[in-house]
Scaffold this motif. Structure first.
Motif, PDB file in Angstrom:
ATOM      1  N   UNK A  89      -4.166  -0.869   0.172  1.00 48.75           N
ATOM      2  CA  UNK A  89      -5.414  -1.625   0.074  1.00 48.75           C
ATOM      3  C   UNK A  89      -6.607  -0.727   0.410  1.00 48.75           C
ATOM      4  N   UNK A  90      -7.802  -1.214   0.081  1.00 47.01           N
ATOM      5  CA  UNK A  90      -9.024  -0.471   0.402  1.00 47.01           C
ATOM      6  C   UNK A  90      -9.053  -0.122   1.893  1.00 47.01           C
ATOM      7  N   UNK A  91      -9.410   1.124   2.171  1.00 47.59           N
ATOM      8  CA  UNK A  91      -9.579   1.548   3.550  1.00 47.59           C
ATOM      9  C   UNK A  91      -8.303   1.904   4.285  1.00 47.59           C
ATOM     10  N   UNK A  92      -7.149   1.906   3.598  1.00 46.58           N
ATOM     11  CA  UNK A  92      -5.894   2.236   4.267  1.00 46.58           C
ATOM     12  C   UNK A  92      -5.792   3.729   4.570  1.00 46.58           C
ATOM     13  N   UNK A  93      -5.056   4.011   5.642  1.00 39.69           N
ATOM     14  CA  UNK A  93      -4.720   5.382   6.023  1.00 39.69           C
ATOM     15  C   UNK A  93      -3.245   5.592   5.691  1.00 39.69           C
ATOM     16  N   UNK A  94      -2.950   6.632   4.901  1.00 35.15           N
ATOM     17  CA  UNK A  94      -1.597   6.782   4.361  1.00 35.15           C
ATOM     18  C   UNK A  94      -1.123   8.226   4.500  1.00 35.15           C
ATOM     19  N   UNK A  95       0.132   8.387   4.952  1.00 37.00           N
ATOM     20  CA  UNK A  95       0.814   9.682   4.937  1.00 37.00           C
ATOM     21  C   UNK A  95       1.683   9.765   3.693  1.00 37.00           C
ATOM     22  N   UNK A  96       1.638  10.910   3.017  1.00 37.97           N
ATOM     23  CA  UNK A  96       2.468  11.142   1.833  1.00 37.97           C
ATOM     24  C   UNK A  96       3.297  12.396   2.060  1.00 37.97           C
ATOM     25  N   UNK A  97       4.629  12.275   1.934  1.00 37.56           N
ATOM     26  CA  UNK A  97       5.426  13.493   1.999  1.00 37.56           C
ATOM     27  C   UNK A  97       5.510  14.111   0.605  1.00 37.56           C
ATOM     28  N   UNK A 113     -12.036   4.096  -0.416  1.00 38.17           N
ATOM     29  CA  UNK A 113     -12.022   4.564   0.977  1.00 38.17           C
ATOM     30  C   UNK A 113     -10.606   4.853   1.494  1.00 38.17           C
ATOM     31  N   UNK A 114      -9.776   5.421   0.648  1.00 29.65           N
ATOM     32  CA  UNK A 114      -8.440   5.838   1.063  1.00 29.65           C
ATOM     33  C   UNK A 114      -8.548   7.091   1.923  1.00 29.65           C
ATOM     34  N   UNK A 115      -7.799   7.111   3.024  1.00 32.03           N
ATOM     35  CA  UNK A 115      -7.675   8.318   3.837  1.00 32.03           C
ATOM     36  C   UNK A 115      -6.218   8.764   3.753  1.00 32.03           C
ATOM     37  N   UNK A 116      -5.983   9.955   3.213  1.00 31.39           N
ATOM     38  CA  UNK A 116      -4.631  10.437   2.947  1.00 31.39           C
ATOM     39  C   UNK A 116      -4.354  11.706   3.738  1.00 31.39           C
ATOM     40  N   UNK A 117      -3.147  11.788   4.278  1.00 26.01           N
ATOM     41  CA  UNK A 117      -2.667  12.997   4.950  1.00 26.01           C
ATOM     42  C   UNK A 117      -1.361  13.380   4.268  1.00 26.01           C
ATOM     43  N   UNK A 118      -1.213  14.650   3.901  1.00 21.58           N
ATOM     44  CA  UNK A 118      -0.012  15.054   3.175  1.00 21.58           C
ATOM     45  C   UNK A 118       0.344  16.507   3.452  1.00 21.58           C
ATOM     46  N   UNK A 119       1.602  16.833   3.266  1.00 23.41           N
ATOM     47  CA  UNK A 119       2.045  18.225   3.317  1.00 23.41           C
ATOM     48  C   UNK A 119       2.378  18.743   1.923  1.00 23.41           C
ATOM     49  N   UNK A 120       1.970  17.995   0.894  1.00 23.70           N
ATOM     50  CA  UNK A 120       2.246  18.361  -0.497  1.00 23.70           C
ATOM     51  C   UNK A 120       1.004  18.955  -1.148  1.00 23.70           C
TER      52      UNK A 120
END
Length: 255
Positions: A89-97, A113-120
């Motif tokens: 959803x709008x504004x979610x914080x998500x980790x992606x492997x 307003x997606x906040x994404x953190x990833x190691x890819x």
């Protein structure tokens, strides 16, 4: 029947029955014992079976040796990715492997307003093209084989974050949980799970029943699994026992 067709039929038999004898191969395919033995030798050389006295069994350990860029982005993975993306959803914080199926999901996310953190590397690149996403690429050791970042520095950086979701790809799914072929990747996945409120595993049907080298987590750590077809009764019972929600993607090869 060619040898290739015979080998595929032997593997299909092992998939359902777990073992096959020399006699069964001879009777089913009308070949000599020497031919049956040569077939098993060839399959063992490719590490697809384990030869035992009088026949062969299906290996309990699956070896993952496919380069990231060589994996097939078939329609099932695309369908799984589209279904998983609807959770965000709008504004979610998500980790992606780093996973081809997770990348499919990242490419289908169109929220604000997606906040994404990833190691890819590839997922960071895909999400970074959107002006509605803020992307953090984890640091550490580059694994060019899988185009991701791993290592102790990666795990340490993960401990600085707290997110709503983590999207994980699955190398292998067993009765005990999620497994990986690479210990360093398993450590990163495990820390990602600790940093997220909810864990989503994206897995096509080929991943069920695969046991790889290193354990990642048990089913107690997983909230949702997204796949393109219903697991068999045994697996479905395991998921139900651990309150894992199953989302079936539509539009895939089996959907």
């Amino acid at each position: 029947m060619t040898q290739e067709e015979r080998l595929l039929a032997i593997l299909e038999h092992l998939k359902h029955h777990g073992k096959i004898s020399i006699e069964q191969i001879c009777e089913r395919f009308g070949v000599s014992r020497d031919t049956a033995r040569r077939d098993l030798v060839k399959l063992e050389e490719e590490r697809l079976i384990v030869r035992v006295r009088g026949g062969a069994i299906r290996p309990t350990l699956t070896r993952e040796a496919i380069r990231y860029e060589d994996r097939v982005h078939h329609e099932a993975k695309r369908a799984i990715g589209r279904t998983a993306a609807t959770l965000i959803r709008d504004g979610d914080y998500v980790l992606f492997d780093a996973s081809t199926t997770v990348k499919c999901a990242a490419e289908e996310i169109y929220v604000r307003d997606l906040v994404a953190v990833t190691n890819s590397i590839d997922i960071a690149d895909a999400l970074g093209k959107s002006d509605q996403a803020t992307v953090y690429l984890l640091g550490g050791k580059l694994n060019p084989w899988h185009r991701n970042i791993v290592g102790t520095q990666t795990v340490e950086m993960l401990r600085q974050y707290r997110v709503d979701w983590v999207f994980l790809g699955a190398c292998g799914l067993t009765e005990e949980g999620l497994t990986s072929s690479n210990p360093e990747e398993a450590f990163v996945k495990r820390e990602m799970i600790r940093r997220a409120d909810r864990t989503v595993v994206l897995a096509d049907a080929t991943k069920f029943g695969k046991t790889l080298f290193h354990s990642v987590c048990s089913w107690e750590d997983i909230d949702i699994i997204v796949t393109e077809q219903q697991p068999d009764d045994a697996f479905r019972n395991i998921l139900e026992q651990h309150d894992v929600q199953i989302l079936i993607a539509t539009g895939g090869e089996n959907g």
